[in-house]
Each structure stands twice: as C-alpha cells, then as structure tokens.
Design an enzyme around this catalytic site. Sequence first.
Site, PDB file in Angstrom:
ATOM      1  N   HIS A  70     -71.530 -31.446   2.743  1.00 62.35           N
ATOM      2  CA  HIS A  70     -71.357 -30.991   1.358  1.00 62.35           C
ATOM      3  C   HIS A  70     -72.699 -31.118   0.626  1.00 62.35           C
ATOM      4  O   HIS A  70     -73.119 -32.219   0.290  1.00 62.35           O
ATOM      5  CB  HIS A  70     -70.314 -31.920   0.731  1.00 62.35           C
ATOM      6  CG  HIS A  70     -69.887 -31.534  -0.644  1.00 62.35           C
ATOM      7  ND1 HIS A  70     -69.139 -30.406  -0.905  1.00 62.35           N
ATOM      8  CD2 HIS A  70     -70.089 -32.137  -1.839  1.00 62.35           C
ATOM      9  CE1 HIS A  70     -68.885 -30.341  -2.198  1.00 62.35           C
ATOM     10  NE2 HIS A  70     -69.460 -31.373  -2.788  1.00 62.35           N
TER      11      HIS A  70
ATOM     12  N   SER B  68     -70.130 -27.272  -5.685  1.00 60.25           N
ATOM     13  CA  SER B  68     -69.046 -28.238  -5.849  1.00 60.25           C
ATOM     14  C   SER B  68     -68.314 -28.058  -7.176  1.00 60.25           C
ATOM     15  O   SER B  68     -67.910 -26.954  -7.486  1.00 60.25           O
ATOM     16  CB  SER B  68     -69.644 -29.637  -5.703  1.00 60.25           C
ATOM     17  OG  SER B  68     -68.682 -30.515  -5.228  1.00 60.25           O
TER      18      SER B  68
ATOM     19  N   LYS C 115     -67.113 -24.453  -8.917  1.00 64.42           N
ATOM     20  CA  LYS C 115     -65.865 -24.054  -9.591  1.00 64.42           C
ATOM     21  C   LYS C 115     -66.260 -23.421 -10.932  1.00 64.42           C
ATOM     22  O   LYS C 115     -65.738 -22.391 -11.359  1.00 64.42           O
ATOM     23  CB  LYS C 115     -64.961 -25.271  -9.841  1.00 64.42           C
ATOM     24  CG  LYS C 115     -64.685 -26.156  -8.604  1.00 64.42           C
ATOM     25  CD  LYS C 115     -63.788 -27.340  -8.944  1.00 64.42           C
ATOM     26  CE  LYS C 115     -63.977 -28.599  -8.109  1.00 64.42           C
ATOM     27  NZ  LYS C 115     -63.728 -28.574  -6.695  1.00 64.42           N
TER      28      LYS C 115
ATOM     29  N   TRP D 219     -63.194 -31.626   3.232  1.00 60.74           N
ATOM     30  CA  TRP D 219     -62.537 -31.943   1.947  1.00 60.74           C
ATOM     31  C   TRP D 219     -62.367 -30.675   1.099  1.00 60.74           C
ATOM     32  O   TRP D 219     -61.401 -30.510   0.366  1.00 60.74           O
ATOM     33  CB  TRP D 219     -63.397 -32.995   1.237  1.00 60.74           C
ATOM     34  CG  TRP D 219     -62.920 -33.525  -0.074  1.00 60.74           C
ATOM     35  CD1 TRP D 219     -63.579 -33.426  -1.272  1.00 60.74           C
ATOM     36  CD2 TRP D 219     -61.731 -34.285  -0.340  1.00 60.74           C
ATOM     37  NE1 TRP D 219     -62.872 -34.070  -2.252  1.00 60.74           N
ATOM     38  CE2 TRP D 219     -61.726 -34.607  -1.715  1.00 60.74           C
ATOM     39  CE3 TRP D 219     -60.661 -34.717   0.453  1.00 60.74           C
ATOM     40  CZ2 TRP D 219     -60.710 -35.338  -2.327  1.00 60.74           C
ATOM     41  CZ3 TRP D 219     -59.636 -35.453  -0.163  1.00 60.74           C
ATOM     42  CH2 TRP D 219     -59.669 -35.747  -1.525  1.00 60.74           C
TER      43      TRP D 219
HETATM   44  C1  GTR Z   1     -65.467 -34.418  -5.374  1.00 57.99           C
HETATM   45  C2  GTR Z   1     -64.298 -33.562  -5.768  1.00 57.99           C
HETATM   46  C3  GTR Z   1     -64.549 -32.153  -5.373  1.00 57.99           C
HETATM   47  C4  GTR Z   1     -65.957 -31.689  -5.727  1.00 57.99           C
HETATM   48  C5  GTR Z   1     -66.988 -32.790  -5.691  1.00 57.99           C
HETATM   49  C6  GTR Z   1     -68.273 -32.564  -6.476  1.00 57.99           C
HETATM   50  O1  GTR Z   1     -65.275 -35.753  -5.556  1.00 57.99           O
HETATM   51  O2  GTR Z   1     -63.174 -34.070  -5.128  1.00 57.99           O
HETATM   52  O3  GTR Z   1     -63.562 -31.323  -5.941  1.00 57.99           O
HETATM   53  O4  GTR Z   1     -65.985 -31.024  -6.928  1.00 57.99           O
HETATM   54  O5  GTR Z   1     -66.526 -33.982  -6.159  1.00 57.99           O
HETATM   55  O6  GTR Z   1     -68.302 -31.912  -7.503  1.00 57.99           O
HETATM   56  O7  GTR Z   1     -69.267 -33.141  -6.067  1.00 57.99           O
END
Ligand code: GTR
Length: 421
Positions: free
Chosen positions: A402, A261, A265, A352
């Site tokens: 996720h 997540s 990045k 997402w």
């Molecule tokens: C979310 C965000 C994503 C992702 C995620 C995370 O809210 O929109 O870009 O990075 O968090 O890091 O869990």
Amino acid sequence: MKLLTCFVCSLFVLSMYTAQSQTNYDESMVPSFEIPDPLLTFNGEKIKSVKEWEKIRRPELLQFFENNVYGKIPKSLKIDSYTILEQDDNALNGKAKRKQVELTFKNNGKTLRYTILIYLPKNNVKNPVFLGYNFYGNHTITEDKAVIISSAWANNNESFGIENNTLTEESRGKRTHRWAVDKILDAGYGLATIYYGEVDPDRNDFSDGVHSLLYQKSQNQPKPAEWGSIAAWSWGMARALDYFEKDHDIDASKVISFGHSRLGKTSLWAGATDQRFAGVISNNSGCGGATLSKRKFGETLAVINERFPHWFCDNFNQYGNNEEALPIDQHQLLSLIAPRPLYVASAEGDQWADPRGEFLSAHYATQVYNLYGKKGIETMEMPKVNEPIHNTVSYHIRTGKHDVTDYDWDNYIKWANVFVK
Ligand code: GTR
C-alpha cells in the site's frame, strides 16, 4: 474515571481486534450478490443513450452517493481571496517554477486558509497539472527548503517527528518517494499538492476545518445526510481548481485529480462531483473508494465506519454489516466519472483494499464508458501484476505494498499522455 477510560479503551481495541481478525481474505468466501446495474434506474428503466444517462441516471446516482455515502455540502462557499505567498521561477536547481498560493474562505465569522504548493515546468505555456493531497504537509513531498511548513493540526507520527499534533522541519522530504516530481515535470506536467489537514483535520471533530464555516445557527456537527471529511477534502480540490482557472501558467481544462488511499477515495469523489476534472486517479483507494463494498473482502463498511466515523456521512452507517441493503456499489461511483479518463491502481500487497474488487469495479463501470464509445476494462480477467491495461479506463496491479511508487507514476503519465494531454 481513569479506570473507566481504560476499560472503554480496551473494549474499543478488543472490538477492533475482533473486527479485523474476522476480515475475509479468502476469495471463495466472497458472498454471491447482484451487481447493481449502472444503466438501470432505481425505477427499473433501462438507460439506452448518453442523453438518458446524463439526464436521468447520472443525477439520481450522484444524489444517492451524496445523501447516503459522502454527504452533501450544505451550500456553496467561494474563494474570498488568494495570496501568492511565495514564488520562484528557478526552483529545484533551476528546473521548475514554484508557487505557494494561499486560498482564504470566510463565512459565519470564521476563516479557513489552505496553501497549494505548485511546481510547473519552466516554459511559457499553460500546463496540465496533477492535483493531489498529501498526508503530512507540503514540505514532506520534497527536500526543497523553501516549502512552507503548515501550522495545521496533524496526526502524531514518531517516524515523521510529529509530536503534539504539530508538523516540524524533521519531516521535510520524508515522502519524496511518493511524489515523482522530476518525472512529472520532465513529462510536461505540473504538480500541485495541499496538506489535507488544512482543509479538514483528519479526526472525528467537526468543530474545526471547513465544516464549521457552513453551520446553521447552533449547529455543531453535520446532519445525517451532510458532508463528512472525504466530501470536505473533495470540496477543497474543487476550490483549488477554481484558483487554477485564474492562473496563467495552468491549463485548468487539463487538471487530473490524484490521491492515495483515503485521499484516493477523495480524488474519486472530487472527480464525480466536479466534471471540470479532466481525469481521475485512484491509487489503492480501497473500501469506500474504488472497491466493491458488497464483496466484503478486506476492509468492510462496518470496520471503516467504526475506525473513521468522520469520513462519510452518518447515513452511511446503516450499511455496515448490511451491504445487501445498498442499492448501489462503488463501480457506480466510478461510472460518474465517465466519459473522462479514469485510472484505478491496486497493489498486490494491499489485500486490505481488495485489489480484485477494485479491478471488477473498473470493469463494471466500463459499460457507461462504452455508451460514450470509449474503451475501459472490457475483460473480467484480472491482469497479471505489473501488466497494466491502458484505455480511457485503465487499471494496474503492481508488486509491493500500500503505497505510491515510481511504477505508479510512470503509468499515470503514460496514460495521461494518451488520454488527457
Ligand atoms: C486505512 C484505512 C483505509 C485507507 C488507509 C489510508 O487505515 O482502513 O481505508 O484509507 O487507512 O488512508 O491510509
């Protein structure tokens, strides 16, 4: 005042609600756009060789991402000292070596410290290592009672028992499912992890974390082209690698950066900026990570910059609702990792993060790998769920949400065995 705050809060919630309710999850609504060519310079010259890529194109792309996406690190900051806080050669019921190593940095009269938790197979060789941040403290990745609880600021989270921004014993082992420690050790790899909040707390406050060590006089936040939190976290991974070069149990030429997540990045940016990383894994990294911004599918630049204004540099704001103006896209971030092994992973239930955008990004980065004679994601047809494609650039989309699962780790290990080890 209270009323006003309430009003401002409701406006924010309303704008977030509007932004998210406008989220596009319909493939037929993806705008048509041209994929910026990784092998065409900003001046329109075609890159035909590895030499031209490395001399001309790679540096200009890297510079663009530095100045306009993640932000530049103002100057170098090296490890001042490191301390082995704790070590046990018979950890995890005799299965592993454990070390907890604190790195210390000093500048501007300020000090930053963070701790790397390292598990290694019990042998006398230098081991390849997966390195990745965790979200709620090193003690959450394992039930191991010896793991030290960080005193750094943390996001509150009721289900982890985190109140008053303080990590506690209650969250020990809460994230074991995301860290396949046994599988990793059995496959002959070490695992190293750091609580990301120790390097830079994940909040829109630049008075804390590593940023404050590198301010010029009377500066109290990064300049528009200077580093946000993702670049700060990436910096922290590179400094861990500096330490690994001194650790006799670790093969520093075989360190794989891993992240999920926002930390996916981070893993990508760490791999792009520091070519010592031997491999890079992006787990569900989505917007601002592996996925193509210009598709505007799922999370968009406007939304991410509004919700997390501290992740990227301020220059990145100009592309919110204005993706057309971007002369690059995220596949070019992936191409900066070439020719080193790269794994992009998505989850079916993580729309997402735009799985198709992550897949296509890996595909479009592949031409740079091809330049080096390496194979990547040659096809434009997305594989079925749970049918991974393993090449130097690998990709899978798995069932589920996720998250990081054993399925992900099984595949990362298989890929690493072939392409990194
Ligand atoms: C979310 C965000 C994503 C992702 C995620 C995370 O809210 O929109 O870009 O990075 O968090 O890091 O869990």
